[in-house]
Design an enzyme around this catalytic site. Structure first.
Site, PDB file in Angstrom:
ATOM      1  N   HIS A 166     -31.610  33.062  26.099  1.00 46.98           N
ATOM      2  CA  HIS A 166     -30.144  33.211  26.119  1.00 46.98           C
ATOM      3  C   HIS A 166     -29.503  32.949  24.762  1.00 46.98           C
ATOM      4  O   HIS A 166     -28.332  33.261  24.562  1.00 46.98           O
ATOM      5  CB  HIS A 166     -29.534  32.274  27.173  1.00 46.98           C
ATOM      6  N   ASP A 372     -23.798  33.306  17.953  1.00 43.88           N
ATOM      7  CA  ASP A 372     -23.746  33.133  19.404  1.00 43.88           C
ATOM      8  C   ASP A 372     -24.664  34.167  20.048  1.00 43.88           C
ATOM      9  O   ASP A 372     -24.607  35.346  19.687  1.00 43.88           O
ATOM     10  CB  ASP A 372     -22.300  33.362  19.892  1.00 43.88           C
TER      11      ASP A 372
HETATM   12  C1  GDG Z   1     -25.168  30.437  26.373  1.00 43.70           C
HETATM   13  C2  GDG Z   1     -25.227  31.141  25.008  1.00 43.70           C
HETATM   14  C3  GDG Z   1     -24.681  33.311  26.116  1.00 43.70           C
HETATM   15  C4  GDG Z   1     -15.651  27.644  29.124  1.00 43.70           C
HETATM   16  N1  GDG Z   1     -14.682  26.732  29.180  1.00 43.70           N
HETATM   17  C5  GDG Z   1     -14.277  26.651  30.459  1.00 43.70           C
HETATM   18  C6  GDG Z   1     -15.018  27.566  31.205  1.00 43.70           C
HETATM   19  N2  GDG Z   1     -15.866  28.156  30.362  1.00 43.70           N
HETATM   20  C7  GDG Z   1     -16.863  29.175  30.741  1.00 43.70           C
HETATM   21  C8  GDG Z   1     -16.503  30.541  30.187  1.00 43.70           C
HETATM   22  C9  GDG Z   1     -17.883  31.202  30.105  1.00 43.70           C
HETATM   23  C10 GDG Z   1     -18.821  30.031  29.852  1.00 43.70           C
HETATM   24  O1  GDG Z   1     -18.119  28.845  30.152  1.00 43.70           O
HETATM   25  C11 GDG Z   1     -19.275  29.952  28.392  1.00 43.70           C
HETATM   26  O2  GDG Z   1     -20.221  30.961  28.183  1.00 43.70           O
HETATM   27  P1  GDG Z   1     -20.630  31.467  26.710  1.00 43.70           P
HETATM   28  O3  GDG Z   1     -21.455  32.676  26.836  1.00 43.70           O
HETATM   29  O4  GDG Z   1     -19.378  31.702  25.934  1.00 43.70           O
HETATM   30  O5  GDG Z   1     -21.360  30.247  25.994  1.00 43.70           O
HETATM   31  P2  GDG Z   1     -22.612  29.210  26.211  1.00 43.70           P
HETATM   32  O6  GDG Z   1     -22.243  28.146  27.173  1.00 43.70           O
HETATM   33  O7  GDG Z   1     -22.910  28.723  24.833  1.00 43.70           O
HETATM   34  O8  GDG Z   1     -23.838  30.062  26.806  1.00 43.70           O
HETATM   35  C12 GDG Z   1     -24.290  32.349  24.986  1.00 43.70           C
HETATM   36  C13 GDG Z   1     -24.798  32.579  27.451  1.00 43.70           C
HETATM   37  O9  GDG Z   1     -25.652  31.429  27.355  1.00 43.70           O
HETATM   38  C14 GDG Z   1     -25.365  33.506  28.541  1.00 43.70           C
HETATM   39  O10 GDG Z   1     -26.607  34.051  28.176  1.00 43.70           O
HETATM   40  O11 GDG Z   1     -23.661  34.293  26.226  1.00 43.70           O
HETATM   41  O12 GDG Z   1     -24.389  33.013  23.743  1.00 43.70           O
HETATM   42  O13 GDG Z   1     -24.865  30.222  23.955  1.00 43.70           O
HETATM   43  O14 GDG Z   1     -18.238  31.768  31.333  1.00 43.70           O
HETATM   44  O15 GDG Z   1     -15.600  31.149  31.062  1.00 43.70           O
HETATM   45  N3  GDG Z   1     -14.838  27.754  32.523  1.00 43.70           N
HETATM   46  C15 GDG Z   1     -13.874  26.996  33.129  1.00 43.70           C
HETATM   47  N4  GDG Z   1     -13.147  26.061  32.460  1.00 43.70           N
HETATM   48  C16 GDG Z   1     -13.313  25.855  31.136  1.00 43.70           C
HETATM   49  O16 GDG Z   1     -12.640  24.989  30.548  1.00 43.70           O
HETATM   50  N5  GDG Z   1     -13.655  27.168  34.438  1.00 43.70           N
END
Ligand code: GDG
Length: 467
Positions: A166, A372
């Site tokens: 990921h 990312d």
């Molecule tokens: C890893 C990889 C890859 C965030 N703040 C709140 C909240 N969120 C949710 C967002 C989104 C998720 O968290 C974050 O997902 P990301 O993809 O941006 O980032 P990582 O956690 O670093 O994930 C990344 C992923 O795995 C999947 O393969 O895309 O590159 O680093 O869904 O909406 N949700 C709520 N409150 C918040 O304050 N409810």
């Protein structure tokens, strides 16, 4: 696809809380959980992973948790405090995470815990082998479990094993700083199918294989690996776009959207875990530069930055938290007026209706990580824009930039250019905004997380028939 699926991830997709003296196991939401729930349900398979800290519970409560997990077909792997510290915080989050995000400057001076990383990976492999039945598909996830595919191959040589990374696979020059780079790649190569988000990470992995082991993938992405074949592929993860669109239309979200919107003040939004890979300090500097280069935006634009606390037992994260808080304070202190604060900093998790309302209210969404793997926020924002409006500013160093080419792409290290991109987004004509947003929405709708999971699993299922 009829085979049973065994999903293996560091965390089970659950949160355990205690309410009124009784433990409650709730399904957690998130990209991976959403994408894999449907195949998990359909195949009647198992999900193997760490349920989070349950060590403090009484034996009766533990038995209750186990019963609830059993009903979800979840198999808990419990970690001791020492394992959490060495396997999870040290090796996974203080070493592998910065390496995969090109941040060797964030590495601790002395690293210990590789032996514990191996023994925890072996425990995951033991649990999978114990529950495995001939014909099952096994799908292992992410950088905490790089050794699991090889350890599993020793235990169940004929199993069909998939592995998905990921996070980015870094440039070999960075990856090679790891003392045990051969051993980690050998771990991943225990799988039949190894998946990455983008062609770039796939290319880095192929280059690492070539330089470490002198093996080359053919033009189908297949590598001859000892007595087996391993297929390497690109599978960009996505979101449940239809679900985001329908939840964004809920009356409560619409009410909140209106609350956050004002005709006299443009709204910039950033939503990230408080991780140094997400580019928050330079994003704040870009806002400061915008207000210097284009002072007409003073008192007319504000940024809501949500930064969800994460990994705060790791030193690099504690230092980073202080760095960001102090920068927010400096910029606000320098620029705020009695009627205006440029940055509203929310250092906690927000409920999902607030998240959706922020997506809908944003004039400009800022997704500017320094590196990312994919970045799901960049895909959720267009999915939630049922009004086909709003502008996405996206870092060229997010995996999502390969697909979301209708965003304004920026180099987040170039603070002045990012400031100018914000100005451009704020002054973009409605016609262009809507045209770009429509196309972004089509992109995220066309390939959603369900297709991501089914594409990977179909490829894995077809790899070899049971011999
Ligand atoms: C890893 C990889 C890859 C965030 N703040 C709140 C909240 N969120 C949710 C967002 C989104 C998720 O968290 C974050 O997902 P990301 O993809 O941006 O980032 P990582 O956690 O670093 O994930 C990344 C992923 O795995 C999947 O393969 O895309 O590159 O680093 O869904 O909406 N949700 C709520 N409150 C918040 O304050 N409810």
């Amino acid at each position: 696809m009829d085979a049973r699926l065994l999903i293996v991830s560091n965390r089970l997709p659950v949160t355990v809380t205690v309410e009124g003296g009784h433990p409650v196991v709730c399904p957690s939401v998130g990209g991976l959980a959403t994408g894999l729930q449907a195949p998990h349900d359909r195949s009647g398979g198992l999900w193997i992973g760490w349920p989070g800290a349950v060590e403090g519970l009484t034996p009766e409560m533990r038995a209750d948790v186990d019963r609830q997990l059993d009903a979800m077909r979840a198999i808990p792997i419990c970690l001791s405090d020492r394992e959490v510290t060495l396997f999870y915080e040290q090796v996974s989050n203080a070493v592998l995470w910065p390496i995969c995000h090109d941040r060797i400057d964030r590495l601790p001076l002395h690293v210990e815990g590789w032996d514990v990383y191996e023994s925890v990976n072996a425990r995951f492999a033991d649990a999978v082998a114990e529950h495995y039945r001939a014909g099952d598909l096994v799908w292992v996830h992410d950088y905490q479990l790089l050794r699991v595919p090889a350890l599993l191959r020793e235990r169940i040589p004929d199993a069909r094993i998939g592995f998905f990374l990921h996070v980015p696979f870094p440039n070999p020059e960075i990856f090679f700083t790891l003392p045990n780079r051969h051993w980690l790649v050998e771990g991943m190569m225990g799988a039949d199918l190894v998946g990455f988000h983008t062609r770039r990470y796939h290319g880095h992995f192929r280059a690492a294989l070539r330089r470490l082991f002198s093996v080359e993938a053919d033009n189908t992405g297949t590598v001859r690996w000892r007595s087996r074949r391993v297929k390497l592929g690109v599978f960009p993860i996505s979101i449940d776009a239809a679900d985001f669109a329908s939840r964004a239309a809920a009356p409560e979200v619409t009410r909140k959207t209106k609350e956050y919107t004002s005709s006299s003040m443009k709204l910039l939004v950033g939503i990230d875990r408080l991780d140094y890979s997400k580019g928050i300090p330079r994003r704040l500097m870009a806002l400061k530069r915008l207000l210097a280069l284009h002072p007409e935006w003073r008192e007319r634009v504000r940024l809501i930055q949500v930064a969800v606390p994460t990994r705060d037992r790791v030193d690099a994260y504690r230092r980073f938290r202080r760095e960001v808080s102090s920068l927010v304070g400096q910029i606000n202190g320098e620029l705020a007026s009695p009627t205006w604060t440029p940055i509203q900093y929310i250092h906690r998790s927000i409920p999902s209706d607030v998240l959706l309302a922020l997506y809908r209210a944003a004039d400009v969404m800022l997704v500017t990580p320094l590196r990312d793997g994919m970045n799901l926020v960049a895909k959720e924002f267009p999915a939630a824009r049922i009004d086909d409006d709003g502008v996405l500013i996206l870092s060229e160093f997010a995996g999502a930039a390969d697909e979301l080419t209708d965003a304004i792409l920026v180099n987040p290290y170039d603070v002045d250019a990012t400031a100018e991109a914000i100005h451009r987004a704020l002054t973009m004509e409605a016609g262009e905004r809507q045209h770009r947003m429509k196309r972004l929405r089509q992109t995220v709708q066309a390939f959603d997380v369900h297709r991501w999971a089914s594409t990977f699993l179909e490829e894995l299922a077809g790899m070899k028939n049971e011999e």
